[in-house]
Design a protein around this motif. Sequence first.
Motif, PDB file in Angstrom:
ATOM      1  N   ASP A   3      -3.906  15.202   6.120  1.00 23.63           N
ATOM      2  CA  ASP A   3      -3.645  14.745   4.589  1.00 23.63           C
ATOM      3  C   ASP A   3      -3.069  16.370   3.775  1.00 23.63           C
ATOM      4  O   ASP A   3      -2.828  15.786   2.380  1.00 23.63           O
ATOM      5  N   ARG A   6       1.581   5.728   7.345  1.00 23.64           N
ATOM      6  CA  ARG A   6       0.550   5.107   8.369  1.00 23.64           C
ATOM      7  C   ARG A   6       1.093   3.766   8.351  1.00 23.64           C
ATOM      8  O   ARG A   6       1.656   3.129   7.522  1.00 23.64           O
ATOM      9  N   ASN A  28       0.966  -1.268   0.019  1.00 23.49           N
ATOM     10  CA  ASN A  28       0.103  -0.093  -0.010  1.00 23.49           C
ATOM     11  C   ASN A  28       0.946   1.227   0.018  1.00 23.49           C
ATOM     12  O   ASN A  28       1.914   1.592   0.867  1.00 23.49           O
ATOM     13  N   THR A  29       0.622   2.029  -0.891  1.00 20.70           N
ATOM     14  CA  THR A  29       1.336   3.366  -0.951  1.00 20.70           C
ATOM     15  C   THR A  29       0.647   4.555  -1.059  1.00 20.70           C
ATOM     16  O   THR A  29      -0.502   4.802  -1.235  1.00 20.70           O
ATOM     17  N   PHE A  30       1.471   5.855  -0.858  1.00 23.56           N
ATOM     18  CA  PHE A  30       0.806   7.029  -1.000  1.00 23.56           C
ATOM     19  C   PHE A  30       1.913   8.148  -1.643  1.00 23.56           C
ATOM     20  O   PHE A  30       3.095   7.704  -1.745  1.00 23.56           O
ATOM     21  N   THR A  48      -2.222  11.359  -0.841  1.00 24.65           N
ATOM     22  CA  THR A  48      -3.350  10.571  -1.135  1.00 24.65           C
ATOM     23  C   THR A  48      -3.941   9.754  -0.028  1.00 24.65           C
ATOM     24  O   THR A  48      -5.019   9.017  -0.304  1.00 24.65           O
ATOM     25  N   ARG A  49      -3.197   9.619   0.792  1.00 21.73           N
ATOM     26  CA  ARG A  49      -3.706   8.669   1.966  1.00 21.73           C
ATOM     27  C   ARG A  49      -3.616   9.605   3.555  1.00 21.73           C
ATOM     28  O   ARG A  49      -2.643  10.612   3.423  1.00 21.73           O
ATOM     29  N   GLY A  50      -4.428   9.346   4.282  1.00 21.54           N
ATOM     30  CA  GLY A  50      -4.323  10.146   5.495  1.00 21.54           C
ATOM     31  C   GLY A  50      -3.000   9.684   6.386  1.00 21.54           C
ATOM     32  O   GLY A  50      -2.688   8.602   6.341  1.00 21.54           O
ATOM     33  N   ILE A  51      -2.238  10.851   6.811  1.00 17.49           N
ATOM     34  CA  ILE A  51      -0.957  10.526   7.544  1.00 17.49           C
ATOM     35  C   ILE A  51      -1.270  10.423   9.004  1.00 17.49           C
ATOM     36  O   ILE A  51      -1.697  11.348   9.575  1.00 17.49           O
ATOM     37  N   THR A  52      -0.847   9.229   9.632  1.00 20.32           N
ATOM     38  CA  THR A  52      -0.652   9.270  10.872  1.00 20.32           C
ATOM     39  C   THR A  52       0.836   9.356  11.580  1.00 20.32           C
ATOM     40  O   THR A  52       0.669   9.210  12.860  1.00 20.32           O
ATOM     41  N   VAL A 112       1.687   1.578   5.075  1.00 22.89           N
ATOM     42  CA  VAL A 112       1.436   2.678   3.946  1.00 22.89           C
ATOM     43  C   VAL A 112       2.644   3.266   3.637  1.00 22.89           C
ATOM     44  O   VAL A 112       3.077   3.949   4.513  1.00 22.89           O
TER      45      VAL A 112
END
Length: 395
Positions: A192, A220, A136-138, A161-165, A223
């Motif tokens: 994001d 995350r 899974n990537t962003f 492109t993905r929510g960052i945690t 990801v």
Amino acid sequence: MLALILGALLLLVTACGGGGGSGAGDGDSNDGKGAGKVENAASVAVVTIAPKDEAKAVATTGALKVSADKGKLTTVTVQDDKGNPVEGKLTADGTSWEPLRHLAGATKYKVHAIAKDAEGRESAKDTTFTTLVPKNTFIGHYTPEDGSTVGVGMPVSINFTRGITEPEAVEKAITVTAEPSVPIEGHWFGNDRLDFRPEKYWAAGTKVTVKLNLDGVEGRPGVYGEQAKSVTFTIGRSQVSTVDASAKTMKVVRDGKQIRNIPITAGAPSTTTYNGQMVISEKYAVTRMNGATVGFGGEYDIKDVPHAMRLSTSGTFVHGNYWASSGTFGSANVSHGCVGLRDIRGGGNNGTPSAWFYNSSLIGDVVIVKNSKDKQIAPDNGLNGWNMSWSEWIK
């Protein structure tokens, strides 16, 4: 004559044989117990590299470590399969080395390390390993564009492109530098979006470089970033325009000098214009404006709005207006929240104030609105982080 030759050969054999007799035995004794053995003994330093040689699916952070026992590291080089070096940091006592940043995903690395013991004798070790292949990537969608020339208010804005945690890890992987140098800091809007800016507007002529070293960053759990890119842009001349909603004028200041005062129409009493510092983020020679897309239902749908420049995500523009009478500009506020300038239908380079302002503006130019009976625009509504104080920005 034959006897002389045989005698000479006998002497030669005896001399050679004598060198390998009792004298050679003494020499062997020294090699076994004297200084000769110390000089030729193996180093007692032991180099350890983690992960193990030929390891697969290695984590991009926290896995690579080089250490020395009974000695100190003198050389540590790490390169990827393209020859790019990995920077690292050696501890003060010389016994441990770790990379300064994360590694890239799906990449083979080669490690070479040398340590010396107390007698100066070297011990070396070489290994290779391959990092994991992310499932899974962003990536980060960035603005402004590479190679562009923009206004003094243009921040670097990155939407993921993905929510960052893991914001610290992601932000650490992005560097923004300027020439001439100026402190630049990042600020997160939600999980994001990450924007960078200096304390004050950029100086005209500044060269800005953005390095996105996101490949292999775990943004995350599970990801990973897959982006490694360098972007440069240039700050053009300085242009800051101030709209006085009460006076219904816009003063355009270029490089510190006012070059024009333009009559405008701002938001009507029921649909006022936001106050605050706004940055032009998009330009359209002609665009459609439909009230339904910004919460005004069917109040308007104009298919050919000329010379439109976006100031907010929520639909604030400075644009040409051909449907209001020419006497409106400078005397009445009648818009749905935008800043309108006199124009004619069709746009183009038509000599109107709107056409002039459009042609004179860059993406990244600042438009300040004051004296409107509305609140200050939110800093994340468009590229408008200038509405935060520096202390809030770096908090």
